[in-house]
Design a protein around this motif. Structure first.
Motif, PDB file in Angstrom:
ATOM      1  N   ALA A 152     110.600 114.183  53.760  1.00 38.87           N
ATOM      2  CA  ALA A 152     110.948 114.506  55.144  1.00 38.87           C
ATOM      3  C   ALA A 152     109.816 115.238  55.843  1.00 38.87           C
ATOM      4  O   ALA A 152     109.610 115.086  57.057  1.00 38.87           O
ATOM      5  CB  ALA A 152     112.218 115.365  55.169  1.00 38.87           C
ATOM      6  N   ALA A 153     109.060 116.030  55.106  1.00 41.10           N
ATOM      7  CA  ALA A 153     108.021 116.862  55.719  1.00 41.10           C
ATOM      8  C   ALA A 153     106.743 116.101  56.015  1.00 41.10           C
ATOM      9  O   ALA A 153     106.050 116.402  56.991  1.00 41.10           O
ATOM     10  CB  ALA A 153     107.717 118.048  54.798  1.00 41.10           C
ATOM     11  N   MET A 154     106.399 115.109  55.207  1.00 39.06           N
ATOM     12  CA  MET A 154     105.073 114.505  55.288  1.00 39.06           C
ATOM     13  C   MET A 154     104.823 113.724  56.576  1.00 39.06           C
ATOM     14  O   MET A 154     103.671 113.466  56.930  1.00 39.06           O
ATOM     15  CB  MET A 154     104.824 113.598  54.087  1.00 39.06           C
ATOM     16  CG  MET A 154     105.673 112.359  54.024  1.00 39.06           C
ATOM     17  SD  MET A 154     105.502 111.491  52.438  1.00 39.06           S
ATOM     18  CE  MET A 154     103.731 111.281  52.326  1.00 39.06           C
ATOM     19  N   THR A 155     105.869 113.376  57.303  1.00 38.71           N
ATOM     20  CA  THR A 155     105.696 112.647  58.565  1.00 38.71           C
ATOM     21  C   THR A 155     105.702 113.580  59.771  1.00 38.71           C
ATOM     22  O   THR A 155     105.527 113.120  60.904  1.00 38.71           O
ATOM     23  CB  THR A 155     106.803 111.602  58.733  1.00 38.71           C
ATOM     24  OG1 THR A 155     108.080 112.258  58.711  1.00 38.71           O
ATOM     25  CG2 THR A 155     106.744 110.561  57.634  1.00 38.71           C
TER      26      THR A 155
ATOM     27  N   THR B 205      94.307 112.222  53.166  1.00 37.70           N
ATOM     28  CA  THR B 205      93.041 111.478  53.058  1.00 37.70           C
ATOM     29  C   THR B 205      93.220 110.115  52.391  1.00 37.70           C
ATOM     30  O   THR B 205      92.241 109.425  52.127  1.00 37.70           O
ATOM     31  CB  THR B 205      92.005 112.301  52.279  1.00 37.70           C
ATOM     32  OG1 THR B 205      92.473 112.507  50.943  1.00 37.70           O
ATOM     33  CG2 THR B 205      91.742 113.632  52.954  1.00 37.70           C
ATOM     34  N   THR B 206      94.456 109.747  52.115  1.00 36.00           N
ATOM     35  CA  THR B 206      94.770 108.424  51.564  1.00 36.00           C
ATOM     36  C   THR B 206      95.921 107.825  52.370  1.00 36.00           C
ATOM     37  O   THR B 206      96.679 108.554  53.021  1.00 36.00           O
ATOM     38  CB  THR B 206      95.190 108.520  50.082  1.00 36.00           C
ATOM     39  OG1 THR B 206      96.343 109.382  49.981  1.00 36.00           O
ATOM     40  CG2 THR B 206      94.061 109.065  49.235  1.00 36.00           C
ATOM     41  N   PRO B 207      96.058 106.523  52.365  1.00 36.35           N
ATOM     42  CA  PRO B 207      97.182 105.899  53.066  1.00 36.35           C
ATOM     43  C   PRO B 207      98.510 106.482  52.580  1.00 36.35           C
ATOM     44  O   PRO B 207      98.640 106.783  51.390  1.00 36.35           O
ATOM     45  CB  PRO B 207      97.048 104.419  52.687  1.00 36.35           C
ATOM     46  CG  PRO B 207      95.583 104.237  52.432  1.00 36.35           C
ATOM     47  CD  PRO B 207      95.151 105.524  51.789  1.00 36.35           C
ATOM     48  N   PRO B 208      99.430 106.715  53.486  1.00 37.15           N
ATOM     49  CA  PRO B 208      99.499 106.253  54.880  1.00 37.15           C
ATOM     50  C   PRO B 208      98.797 107.156  55.906  1.00 37.15           C
ATOM     51  O   PRO B 208      98.992 106.951  57.116  1.00 37.15           O
ATOM     52  CB  PRO B 208     100.994 106.203  55.142  1.00 37.15           C
ATOM     53  CG  PRO B 208     101.560 107.258  54.241  1.00 37.15           C
ATOM     54  CD  PRO B 208     100.711 107.275  53.022  1.00 37.15           C
ATOM     55  N   CYS B 209      98.010 108.168  55.475  1.00 38.53           N
ATOM     56  CA  CYS B 209      97.161 108.968  56.374  1.00 38.53           C
ATOM     57  C   CYS B 209      97.947 109.720  57.441  1.00 38.53           C
ATOM     58  O   CYS B 209      97.466 109.893  58.574  1.00 38.53           O
ATOM     59  CB  CYS B 209      96.104 108.106  57.058  1.00 38.53           C
ATOM     60  SG  CYS B 209      95.064 107.123  55.955  1.00 38.53           S
ATOM     61  N   TYR B 210      99.166 110.169  57.117  1.00 31.71           N
ATOM     62  CA  TYR B 210      99.967 110.908  58.097  1.00 31.71           C
ATOM     63  C   TYR B 210      99.208 112.142  58.569  1.00 31.71           C
ATOM     64  O   TYR B 210      98.636 112.894  57.775  1.00 31.71           O
ATOM     65  CB  TYR B 210     101.303 111.328  57.499  1.00 31.71           C
ATOM     66  CG  TYR B 210     102.231 110.179  57.173  1.00 31.71           C
ATOM     67  CD1 TYR B 210     102.405 109.129  58.065  1.00 31.71           C
ATOM     68  CD2 TYR B 210     102.947 110.155  55.983  1.00 31.71           C
ATOM     69  CE1 TYR B 210     103.263 108.082  57.766  1.00 31.71           C
ATOM     70  CE2 TYR B 210     103.808 109.110  55.675  1.00 31.71           C
ATOM     71  CZ  TYR B 210     103.951 108.071  56.573  1.00 31.71           C
ATOM     72  OH  TYR B 210     104.795 107.026  56.272  1.00 31.71           O
TER      73      TYR B 210
ATOM     74  N   ALA C 248      87.659 100.723  55.330  1.00 34.52           N
ATOM     75  CA  ALA C 248      87.466 100.126  56.654  1.00 34.52           C
ATOM     76  C   ALA C 248      88.685  99.340  57.119  1.00 34.52           C
ATOM     77  O   ALA C 248      88.886  99.148  58.322  1.00 34.52           O
ATOM     78  CB  ALA C 248      86.225  99.229  56.638  1.00 34.52           C
ATOM     79  N   GLU C 249      89.526  98.901  56.167  1.00 32.33           N
ATOM     80  CA  GLU C 249      90.699  98.102  56.512  1.00 32.33           C
ATOM     81  C   GLU C 249      91.998  98.904  56.466  1.00 32.33           C
ATOM     82  O   GLU C 249      93.068  98.343  56.729  1.00 32.33           O
ATOM     83  CB  GLU C 249      90.825  96.905  55.553  1.00 32.33           C
ATOM     84  CG  GLU C 249      89.811  95.803  55.794  1.00 32.33           C
ATOM     85  CD  GLU C 249      88.413  96.170  55.342  1.00 32.33           C
ATOM     86  OE1 GLU C 249      88.290  96.913  54.338  1.00 32.33           O
ATOM     87  OE2 GLU C 249      87.447  95.738  55.987  1.00 32.33           O
TER      88      GLU C 249
ATOM     89  N   PRO D 153      98.695 102.292  60.387  1.00 35.05           N
ATOM     90  CA  PRO D 153      98.215 102.662  61.724  1.00 35.05           C
ATOM     91  C   PRO D 153      97.722 104.098  61.837  1.00 35.05           C
ATOM     92  O   PRO D 153      96.752 104.372  62.559  1.00 35.05           O
ATOM     93  CB  PRO D 153      99.449 102.431  62.612  1.00 35.05           C
ATOM     94  CG  PRO D 153     100.247 101.415  61.880  1.00 35.05           C
ATOM     95  CD  PRO D 153     100.049 101.708  60.417  1.00 35.05           C
ATOM     96  N   ASP D 154      98.346 105.023  61.120  1.00 28.99           N
ATOM     97  CA  ASP D 154      97.932 106.421  61.233  1.00 28.99           C
ATOM     98  C   ASP D 154      96.507 106.641  60.730  1.00 28.99           C
ATOM     99  O   ASP D 154      95.855 107.619  61.109  1.00 28.99           O
ATOM    100  CB  ASP D 154      98.888 107.324  60.446  1.00 28.99           C
ATOM    101  CG  ASP D 154     100.206 107.532  61.183  1.00 28.99           C
ATOM    102  OD1 ASP D 154     100.300 107.100  62.333  1.00 28.99           O
ATOM    103  OD2 ASP D 154     101.124 108.132  60.594  1.00 28.99           O
TER     104      ASP D 154
END
Length: 394
Positions: A156-159, A224-229, A37-38, A44-45
């Protein structure tokens, strides 16, 4: 502002940066103060509109005939180099060599790693991240790839929007042991605590996948985990993979999310994210919606009961027909027996002699008397004719 004020301001900024870096690296969790939830407060993504996982409603998927089967490349050609198995505090991870990859996608994707998600071994329903028609599986396997045709590496690809491709394999439990998953599970006891690693023998990664790689759901989503790109092209297979209950229990109960040095041990459980809104995204299917339709347990029960009732009804009808036929056969035989006992001529009618005409008795008597009289007259006449005539004396 004096030097003391500047020093205090810089110190506060330093602690803020340090805290942010700590959250990004290790501090997020699935539950608790920095739970799901946090996540969006620090990443932000994670509050974006194209997040994963999702609930796949099969009746709302769109059939896309251009979706061809996924083609693993090099998955079975593991060679002699061992794999690195690690516990990162959130899941168990196997690093994969880049010469493994995927075909059947818009670009060439090279393998990065695979990892697992699971529940807690309790009665609560959950374990997989993706769900089908609201139903979760017991666990889920993810195989992560990056777009090596457009980008030099995973960082480089993940964003980038088209940077990643992930295979999602839903896992259910049964009675039989899955030997392919033992290539991972048999070594979990060596990485029980976070940040521990071990080298394991390389194995055929394709043996972890379903047999049918042509039936799947495809949509654009996120990590499905932070940073949730929001950079993932998801392929969630329709066919489930089965492991034994003992294998699932080992996965759910043997690992800790805490370090070996920590006095308080925390089991690594329920490491799955809840499903996220589709937000007008379309989930495509490589097969028609009717052929891939999932039935609920209630629908299955209704079908089974309907089939059983239909079979019983059909049996009753057949029994009635058989009894009716037997009844008419017996009735026919009884009719034949009764007729034959009444007159044998009714059966052998062709051999029955024609009836003689009847004559009244008085008429018969008169005829006999007349015959006798005629016979007497005739007899007398014959005697007279035969006797000689009398001669006269001179």
């Amino acid at each position: 502002m004096d030097s003391l004020g500047i020093f205090i301001l810089l110190t506060l900024k330093f602690f803020q940066w340090t805290a942010a870096a700590s959250v990004e690296e290790t501090s997020w969790t699935y539950t608790g103060l920095l739970g799901q939830a946090e996540w969006s407060d620090h990443f932000p993504d994670c509050g974006g509109t194209s997040q994963s996982p999702v609930d796949v409603i099969t009746t709302q998927t769109k059939y896309d005939p251009s979706l061809i089967p996924v083609v693993p490349r090099g998955y079975s050609q593991h060679g002699n180099q061992p794999f690195t198995l690690s516990n990162d505090g959130h899941t168990v991870v196997i690093e994969l060599p880049e010469w493994m990859g995927l075909g059947g996608l818009p670009w060439l994707f090279s393998a990065v790693q695979l990892h697992l998600h699971w529940g807690n071994g309790g009665p609560s329903d959950g374990g997989s991240e993706h769900t089908i028609n609201g139903q979760s599986a017991d666990a889920e396997l993810h195989v992560v790839h990056y777009n090596s045709e457009l980008y030099p590496n995973i960082s480089a690809a993940m964003t980038q929007k088209d940077g990643l491709a992930v295979l999602g394999i839903l896992i259910v439990t049964g009675e039989e042991t899955n030997p392919a998953f033992n290539n991972i599970l048999n070594y979990l006891s060596r990485i029980r605590h976070a940040d521990q690693k071990v080298l394991i023998p390389a194995f055929d990664v394709q043996s972890l996948l379903p047999k049918n790689l042509g039936r799947y759901y495809r949509y654009n989503g996120s990590l499905t985990t932070p940073p949730c790109y929001q950079s993932v092209l998801w392929t969630v297979f329709h066919e489930r993979v089965q492991i034994s209950k003992a294998q699932l229990m080992k996965m759910e109960t043997i690992l800790y999310s805490s370090n070996a040095e920590e006095s308080e041990k925390m089991l690594l459980q329920d490491n799955y994210r809840v499903t996220q809104p589709l937000n007008h995204r379309v989930v495509f299917a490589s097969f028609s919606a009717e052929s891939g339709k999932e039935l609920s347990s209630g629908e299955v029960t209704a079908i089974v009961i309907g089939v059983m009732c239909g079979c019983v009804g059909l049996a009753v009808i057949i029994r009635f027909i058989v009894k009716t036929i037997r009844f008419f056969k017996l009735l026919h035989l009884e009719t034949v027996v009764v007729n034959s006992s009444t007159s044998s001529w009714d059966i052998l009618h062709n051999n029955r002699p024609a009836p003689m005409p009847r004559i009244n008795e008085p008429e018969k008597t008169n005829e006999k008397k007349q015959d006798l009289a005629l016979n007497s007259t005739s007899e007398a006449e014959r005697k007279e004719e035969s006797s000689p005539s009398p001669q006269t004396e001179p």
